[in-house]
Motif scaffolding. Sequence first.
Motif, PDB file in Angstrom:
ATOM      1  N   ASP A 193       0.815  -1.216   0.000  1.00  0.00           N
ATOM      2  CA  ASP A 193       0.000   0.000   0.000  1.00  0.00           C
ATOM      3  C   ASP A 193       0.848   1.264   0.000  1.00  0.00           C
ATOM      4  O   ASP A 193       0.430   2.298   0.516  1.00  0.00           O
ATOM      5  N   TRP A 194       2.049   1.220  -0.592  1.00  0.00           N
ATOM      6  CA  TRP A 194       2.864   2.428  -0.701  1.00  0.00           C
ATOM      7  C   TRP A 194       2.122   3.462  -1.541  1.00  0.00           C
ATOM      8  O   TRP A 194       1.578   3.166  -2.600  1.00  0.00           O
ATOM      9  N   GLN A 195       2.160   4.699  -1.066  1.00  0.00           N
ATOM     10  CA  GLN A 195       1.544   5.837  -1.746  1.00  0.00           C
ATOM     11  C   GLN A 195       0.064   5.602  -2.025  1.00  0.00           C
ATOM     12  O   GLN A 195      -0.476   6.077  -3.016  1.00  0.00           O
ATOM     13  N   GLY A 196      -0.583   4.873  -1.146  1.00  0.00           N
ATOM     14  CA  GLY A 196      -2.018   4.676  -1.275  1.00  0.00           C
ATOM     15  C   GLY A 196      -2.779   5.626  -0.358  1.00  0.00           C
ATOM     16  O   GLY A 196      -2.317   6.712  -0.027  1.00  0.00           O
ATOM     17  N   GLY A 197      -3.948   5.196   0.073  1.00  0.00           N
ATOM     18  CA  GLY A 197      -4.735   6.013   0.993  1.00  0.00           C
ATOM     19  C   GLY A 197      -4.244   5.853   2.422  1.00  0.00           C
ATOM     20  O   GLY A 197      -3.223   5.223   2.690  1.00  0.00           O
ATOM     21  N   THR A 198      -5.013   6.452   3.348  1.00  0.00           N
ATOM     22  CA  THR A 198      -4.630   6.404   4.753  1.00  0.00           C
ATOM     23  C   THR A 198      -5.832   6.030   5.601  1.00  0.00           C
ATOM     24  O   THR A 198      -6.872   6.693   5.524  1.00  0.00           O
ATOM     25  N   ARG A 199      -5.670   4.986   6.407  1.00  0.00           N
ATOM     26  CA  ARG A 199      -6.691   4.574   7.374  1.00  0.00           C
ATOM     27  C   ARG A 199      -5.985   4.342   8.702  1.00  0.00           C
ATOM     28  O   ARG A 199      -5.745   3.201   9.107  1.00  0.00           O
ATOM     29  N   ILE A 200      -5.634   5.438   9.355  1.00  0.00           N
ATOM     30  CA  ILE A 200      -4.835   5.360  10.577  1.00  0.00           C
ATOM     31  C   ILE A 200      -5.596   4.637  11.673  1.00  0.00           C
ATOM     32  O   ILE A 200      -5.047   3.782  12.376  1.00  0.00           O
TER      33      ILE A 200
ATOM     34  N   LEU B 114       7.442   5.185  18.334  1.00  0.00           N
ATOM     35  CA  LEU B 114       7.587   6.309  17.410  1.00  0.00           C
ATOM     36  C   LEU B 114       6.528   6.154  16.327  1.00  0.00           C
ATOM     37  O   LEU B 114       6.526   5.150  15.602  1.00  0.00           O
ATOM     38  N   MET B 115       5.646   7.110  16.222  1.00  0.00           N
ATOM     39  CA  MET B 115       4.619   7.087  15.184  1.00  0.00           C
ATOM     40  C   MET B 115       4.912   8.203  14.189  1.00  0.00           C
ATOM     41  O   MET B 115       4.927   9.381  14.552  1.00  0.00           O
ATOM     42  N   ILE B 116       5.172   7.827  12.942  1.00  0.00           N
ATOM     43  CA  ILE B 116       5.495   8.792  11.899  1.00  0.00           C
ATOM     44  C   ILE B 116       4.294   8.913  10.974  1.00  0.00           C
ATOM     45  O   ILE B 116       3.957   7.968  10.251  1.00  0.00           O
ATOM     46  N   SER B 117       3.628  10.043  11.004  1.00  0.00           N
ATOM     47  CA  SER B 117       2.427  10.234  10.188  1.00  0.00           C
ATOM     48  C   SER B 117       2.072  11.711  10.145  1.00  0.00           C
ATOM     49  O   SER B 117       2.414  12.470  11.062  1.00  0.00           O
ATOM     50  N   ASP B 118       1.391  12.126   9.078  1.00  0.00           N
ATOM     51  CA  ASP B 118       0.897  13.502   9.011  1.00  0.00           C
ATOM     52  C   ASP B 118      -0.477  13.641   9.660  1.00  0.00           C
ATOM     53  O   ASP B 118      -1.005  14.758   9.774  1.00  0.00           O
ATOM     54  N   GLY B 119      -1.084  12.518  10.070  1.00  0.00           N
ATOM     55  CA  GLY B 119      -2.345  12.569  10.791  1.00  0.00           C
ATOM     56  C   GLY B 119      -3.563  12.828   9.921  1.00  0.00           C
ATOM     57  O   GLY B 119      -4.663  13.019  10.453  1.00  0.00           O
ATOM     58  N   LEU B 120      -3.406  12.827   8.613  1.00  0.00           N
ATOM     59  CA  LEU B 120      -4.536  13.061   7.708  1.00  0.00           C
ATOM     60  C   LEU B 120      -5.203  11.722   7.429  1.00  0.00           C
ATOM     61  O   LEU B 120      -4.663  10.880   6.716  1.00  0.00           O
ATOM     62  N   ASP B 121      -6.392  11.529   7.990  1.00  0.00           N
ATOM     63  CA  ASP B 121      -7.038  10.224   7.984  1.00  0.00           C
ATOM     64  C   ASP B 121      -8.463  10.361   7.490  1.00  0.00           C
ATOM     65  O   ASP B 121      -9.097  11.414   7.622  1.00  0.00           O
ATOM     66  N   ARG B 122      -8.953   9.272   6.912  1.00  0.00           N
ATOM     67  CA  ARG B 122     -10.342   9.258   6.426  1.00  0.00           C
ATOM     68  C   ARG B 122     -11.254   8.403   7.305  1.00  0.00           C
ATOM     69  O   ARG B 122     -12.430   8.260   7.011  1.00  0.00           O
ATOM     70  N   ASP B 123     -10.692   7.823   8.373  1.00  0.00           N
ATOM     71  CA  ASP B 123     -11.502   7.041   9.293  1.00  0.00           C
ATOM     72  C   ASP B 123     -12.256   7.956  10.253  1.00  0.00           C
ATOM     73  O   ASP B 123     -11.898   9.119  10.425  1.00  0.00           O
ATOM     74  N   PRO B 124     -13.296   7.450  10.917  1.00  0.00           N
ATOM     75  CA  PRO B 124     -14.017   8.265  11.900  1.00  0.00           C
ATOM     76  C   PRO B 124     -13.107   8.748  13.012  1.00  0.00           C
ATOM     77  O   PRO B 124     -12.233   8.019  13.484  1.00  0.00           O
ATOM     78  N   VAL B 125     -13.316  10.001  13.436  1.00  0.00           N
ATOM     79  CA  VAL B 125     -12.445  10.614  14.433  1.00  0.00           C
ATOM     80  C   VAL B 125     -12.557   9.895  15.774  1.00  0.00           C
ATOM     81  O   VAL B 125     -11.565   9.752  16.504  1.00  0.00           O
ATOM     82  N   VAL B 126     -13.755   9.413  16.122  1.00  0.00           N
ATOM     83  CA  VAL B 126     -13.950   8.746  17.407  1.00  0.00           C
ATOM     84  C   VAL B 126     -13.087   7.493  17.482  1.00  0.00           C
ATOM     85  O   VAL B 126     -12.417   7.225  18.493  1.00  0.00           O
ATOM     86  N   ASP B 127     -13.066   6.691  16.413  1.00  0.00           N
ATOM     87  CA  ASP B 127     -12.242   5.480  16.392  1.00  0.00           C
ATOM     88  C   ASP B 127     -10.760   5.827  16.480  1.00  0.00           C
ATOM     89  O   ASP B 127      -9.989   5.147  17.166  1.00  0.00           O
TER      90      ASP B 127
END
Length: 422
Positions: A298-305, A328-341
């Motif tokens: 899933d390189w350069q795919g979507g994001t489901r953090i 260590l968590m490396i991420s920009d935090g831009l996610d499409r999952d529900p915020v509550v989860d």
Amino acid sequence: MPETPPLDIPDDGKLVANITYFARALRKAGLKIGPGRVVDAIRAVEAAGFSERRDFYWVLHASFVSRPEDRAVFAQVFRLYWRDPRYLEHMMSLMLPAIRGVQEERSAKAGEKRAAEALLDGTERDLPETGREEEGETEIEVDATATASTEERLRTLDFEQMSTAEITEAKRMIARLALPVKPLISRRTFAASAGRLPDWRRTIRSAIRHGGEVHDFSSKNRRPRWPNLVVLCDISGSMSQYSRMVLHFVHAVANRKGAGWAKVHAFTFGTRLTNITRHLAQRDVDAALTAAGAEAQDWQGGTRIGACLHDFNRDWSRRVMGQGAVVLMISDGLDRDPVVDLARETERLHLSARRLIWINPLLRWDGFIPKARGIAAMLPHVDSFRAGHSVASLADLGQAVAMARDTGERDRLLRLVGNETG
């Protein structure tokens, strides 16, 4: 095996020469392209035809691009291949200090500098000499004693803005970085002749062997133990270049003797979670990352953090989070999952770790405010929030690991979020 029919392209045509030149430029920009791929590309263009620019783009893309991280460079080189005059001016401004205008309008996008370096190879980069001074002009002397060295400039340069040569040098600098950690004091002890704690059991056993007389007192020390390092690396499209450089850093930490980590576990996530720990055991960093990239599809795919953190908490947390692990968590935090989860899974991860350090490349922007809902949901559940866009920012991670009170930019950004919501 049947003989391959010859190409039906005129000998005086320039399509073959143009595709060959285009392939040569891509190779200089870092793509792995050999003569066989050039021949395949020419035959593919002959089979597909040259009716539309879009079709021609994707035919060459299918022929030359084999790694997700090569897509951005291919797109930039292809634009110049079609002779966009304004874009050519901008690319030359990246290489030649005498040209201004387009360079000042915006900074280089991902891959542009490498594309410019490849397509303008051989262009004179220095300013032309003025020769003799014209009458009435004053010679200007520039004091370059305070000019930063190349290595010092690379320390603070954004990974996305580096050329191919700069990325190679930055990887060498990253390979020399270390992430030392102090040992944790466990409840278990070991016998020591000059220990700091009295060992009453050994003292009594020794006295029993001598008829109940105590001849000397035994002592002991607490046994140190080393924590695990767990790395969760976002490999979505917006994080591709940063993730690759961070994984170079993780490989250097995993293979450095005496750093203090009991075990280094690495996971990538985009649309799914992938364990790449075993690949980091390879001494050759290029072979290790190639194997890791082949397993992570899933390189350069979507994001489901949120979903990926849920999979980690459910399947891997108890296996790798023992011994006071640092995450260590490396991420920009831009996610499409529900915020509550996302908030719930980040909190669960935080409770399982001794320290949760979030490395976010978006902190490279001055005046960054966590307006994205995913970032605002995760931020309260991390111990430290730091940038991770340059060699210098990776070198500073040692402070976040060593100092328990280090919060990076977390407290300041939480106050900003509180002021906006208030």
